[in-house]
Design a protein around this motif. Structure first.
Motif, PDB file in Angstrom:
ATOM      1  N   TRP A  95       0.725  -1.263  -0.051  1.00  0.00           N
ATOM      2  CA  TRP A  95       0.236   0.055  -0.090  1.00  0.00           C
ATOM      3  C   TRP A  95       0.853   1.161  -0.036  1.00  0.00           C
ATOM      4  CZ3 TRP A  95      -4.414   0.050  -2.035  1.00  0.00           C
ATOM      5  CH2 TRP A  95      -5.243  -1.188  -1.752  1.00  0.00           C
ATOM      6  N   ALA A  96       2.146   1.331   0.539  1.00  0.00           N
ATOM      7  CA  ALA A  96       3.032   2.318   0.574  1.00  0.00           C
ATOM      8  C   ALA A  96       3.426   2.709  -0.674  1.00  0.00           C
ATOM      9  CB  ALA A  96       4.364   2.178   1.529  1.00  0.00           C
ATOM     10  N   GLU A  97       3.641   1.558  -1.443  1.00  0.00           N
ATOM     11  CA  GLU A  97       3.701   1.821  -3.016  1.00  0.00           C
ATOM     12  C   GLU A  97       2.767   2.343  -3.699  1.00  0.00           C
ATOM     13  OE1 GLU A  97       6.834  -2.041  -2.975  1.00  0.00           O
ATOM     14  OE2 GLU A  97       5.099  -1.941  -4.281  1.00  0.00           O
ATOM     15  N   CYS A  98       1.585   2.296  -3.206  1.00  0.00           N
ATOM     16  CA  CYS A  98       0.505   3.063  -4.050  1.00  0.00           C
ATOM     17  C   CYS A  98       0.203   4.251  -3.152  1.00  0.00           C
ATOM     18  CB  CYS A  98      -0.913   2.039  -3.718  1.00  0.00           C
ATOM     19  SG  CYS A  98      -0.618   0.292  -4.179  1.00  0.00           S
ATOM     20  N   GLY A  99       0.905   4.577  -2.442  1.00  0.00           N
ATOM     21  CA  GLY A  99       0.477   6.005  -1.852  1.00  0.00           C
ATOM     22  C   GLY A  99      -0.429   5.996  -0.835  1.00  0.00           C
ATOM     23  N   VAL A 100      -0.504   4.893  -0.016  1.00  0.00           N
ATOM     24  CA  VAL A 100      -1.592   4.651   0.901  1.00  0.00           C
ATOM     25  C   VAL A 100      -0.933   4.252   2.207  1.00  0.00           C
ATOM     26  CG1 VAL A 100      -3.629   3.265   1.484  1.00  0.00           C
ATOM     27  CG2 VAL A 100      -3.212   4.124  -0.965  1.00  0.00           C
ATOM     28  N   THR A 101      -1.323   4.668   3.310  1.00  0.00           N
ATOM     29  CA  THR A 101      -0.945   4.236   4.650  1.00  0.00           C
ATOM     30  C   THR A 101      -1.996   3.073   5.224  1.00  0.00           C
ATOM     31  OG1 THR A 101      -0.162   6.206   5.216  1.00  0.00           O
ATOM     32  CG2 THR A 101      -0.627   4.898   6.961  1.00  0.00           C
ATOM     33  N   ARG A 153      -5.787   3.088  -7.439  1.00  0.00           N
ATOM     34  CA  ARG A 153      -4.530   3.088  -6.874  1.00  0.00           C
ATOM     35  C   ARG A 153      -3.681   1.650  -7.180  1.00  0.00           C
ATOM     36  NH1 ARG A 153      -3.288   7.222  -2.912  1.00  0.00           N
ATOM     37  NH2 ARG A 153      -4.708   8.700  -3.432  1.00  0.00           N
ATOM     38  N   LEU A 154      -4.671   0.612  -6.798  1.00  0.00           N
ATOM     39  CA  LEU A 154      -4.203  -0.554  -6.661  1.00  0.00           C
ATOM     40  C   LEU A 154      -4.162  -1.044  -8.378  1.00  0.00           C
ATOM     41  CD1 LEU A 154      -5.576  -3.641  -4.695  1.00  0.00           C
ATOM     42  CD2 LEU A 154      -5.409  -3.816  -7.153  1.00  0.00           C
ATOM     43  N   VAL A 155      -4.832  -0.877  -8.988  1.00  0.00           N
ATOM     44  CA  VAL A 155      -4.711  -1.229 -10.654  1.00  0.00           C
ATOM     45  C   VAL A 155      -3.670  -0.478 -11.227  1.00  0.00           C
ATOM     46  CG1 VAL A 155      -6.150  -0.982 -12.625  1.00  0.00           C
ATOM     47  CG2 VAL A 155      -7.327  -1.925 -10.804  1.00  0.00           C
ATOM     48  N   SER A 156      -3.605   0.667 -11.006  1.00  0.00           N
ATOM     49  CA  SER A 156      -2.574   1.588 -11.476  1.00  0.00           C
ATOM     50  C   SER A 156      -1.009   0.971 -11.010  1.00  0.00           C
ATOM     51  CB  SER A 156      -2.420   2.935 -11.281  1.00  0.00           C
ATOM     52  OG  SER A 156      -2.347   3.462 -10.145  1.00  0.00           O
ATOM     53  N   HIS A 157      -0.909   0.597  -9.654  1.00  0.00           N
ATOM     54  CA  HIS A 157       0.339  -0.063  -9.324  1.00  0.00           C
ATOM     55  C   HIS A 157       0.548  -1.248 -10.069  1.00  0.00           C
ATOM     56  CE1 HIS A 157       2.690  -2.530  -6.890  1.00  0.00           C
ATOM     57  NE2 HIS A 157       3.314  -1.686  -6.091  1.00  0.00           N
ATOM     58  N   ASP A 158      -0.291  -2.038 -10.115  1.00  0.00           N
ATOM     59  CA  ASP A 158      -0.328  -3.482 -10.862  1.00  0.00           C
ATOM     60  C   ASP A 158       0.141  -3.256 -12.417  1.00  0.00           C
ATOM     61  OD1 ASP A 158      -0.635  -4.386  -8.618  1.00  0.00           O
ATOM     62  OD2 ASP A 158      -2.333  -5.728  -8.919  1.00  0.00           O
ATOM     63  N   GLU A 159      -0.402  -2.133 -12.985  1.00  0.00           N
ATOM     64  CA  GLU A 159      -0.115  -2.014 -14.605  1.00  0.00           C
ATOM     65  C   GLU A 159       1.244  -1.247 -14.617  1.00  0.00           C
ATOM     66  OE1 GLU A 159      -3.396   0.353 -15.488  1.00  0.00           O
ATOM     67  OE2 GLU A 159      -4.740  -1.449 -15.738  1.00  0.00           O
TER      68      GLU A 159
END
Ligand code: UDP
Length: 239
Positions: free
Chosen positions: A166-172, A232-238
């Protein structure tokens, strides 16, 4: 795989038997509840987001060596999972004080812990999921010592994996709830779901809540928050 008999209908999901004894189909609904069912509503599209998010996160955990019940996503709302008998413990992992922890112990929401803290509740709706300690869990025969040790180790490892993801997605990742199940041979695996219904997820920059607290606390923008956390999750995985 086909849905046969409805085995169980919960607050957010339906669970069906299939033609395979050790496989179930879970169907995610848009229904939302809070405060042990006292507050009810609908979050449009939530079922789709929770299904897809939970599956992606469980796959990520599997890849990191954590056994989960995830088998395969059938469609937007339905997933095949391994049949387990659920250990009647809600396992909550916290990195930052919030919600019931802040209320119970008078700690300001947002206080960061030096290390993650785990707590257990007795998964029992009619009793309101009371907090319990491990002696209570043993007295009630909810789990063995060995199972509790396994669950603790797995929960902390899951926290490490999810926190950095989640940190990589800009999320705490503030806190989350897990449920574990036993396979027929007794193996403990991760079950249930990992979604904005079961996690507190805050935007790392703004602190905006991107989870079910928007519904619980009538903050508005509930659907938008679910859509944003999924994006956020989808764009991280892409990437
Ligand atoms: N949680 C959950 N189901 C529950 C209770 C809590 O999924 O029945 C999750 C909740 O979303 C949060 C974490 O567990 O991410 C800790 O919740 P807390 O104990 O603070 O309870 P709450 O304030 O939600 O009542």
């Amino acid at each position: 795989m086909k849905k046969l008999k409805l085995l169980y209908e919960g607050k957010a999901k339906k669970v069906y038997q299939t033609e395979m004894a050790q496989r179930l189909i879970v169907e995610y609904k848009d229904d939302a509840t809070a405060f042990n069912g006292l507050k009810k509503g609908t979050i449009v599209g939530k079922g789709i987001i929770n299904n897809k998010m939970s599956n992606r996160l469980m796959q990520r955990l599997e890849d990191a060596g954590i056994p989960t019940h995830f088998v395969t996503e059938l469609n937007d709302r339905e997933t095949v999972v391994q049949r387990v008998s659920i250990v009647p413990l809600e396992v909550i992992v916290r990195n930052i004080a919030a919600g019931s922890f802040s209320m119970r112990y008078g700690v300001e929401e947002g206080t960061v812990f030096e290390q993650p803290t785990i707590e257990f509740s007795y998964k029992n709706d009619s009793l309101g999921d009371p907090l319990l300690n491990m002696d209570h869990a043993k007295a009630l025969k909810l789990a063995t010592d060995a199972e509790i040790a396994t669950i603790r180790t797995m929960a902390l490892r899951i926290n490490e994996i999810l926190k950095s993801f989640w940190a990589e997605c800009g999320v705490t990742l503030v806190d989350f709830k897990l449920e574990f199940g036993r396979l027929s041979d007794g193996t403990i695996i991760l079950a249930d779901e990992i979604s904005p219904d079961t996690c507190r997820l805050w935007d790392a920059k703004t602190g905006d809540k991107l989870d079910k607290d928007r519904f619980r606390r009538d903050l508005g923008g509930v659907e938008d928050a679910y859509a944003e956390i999924m994006r956020r999750l989808v764009s991280h995985d892409e990437k």
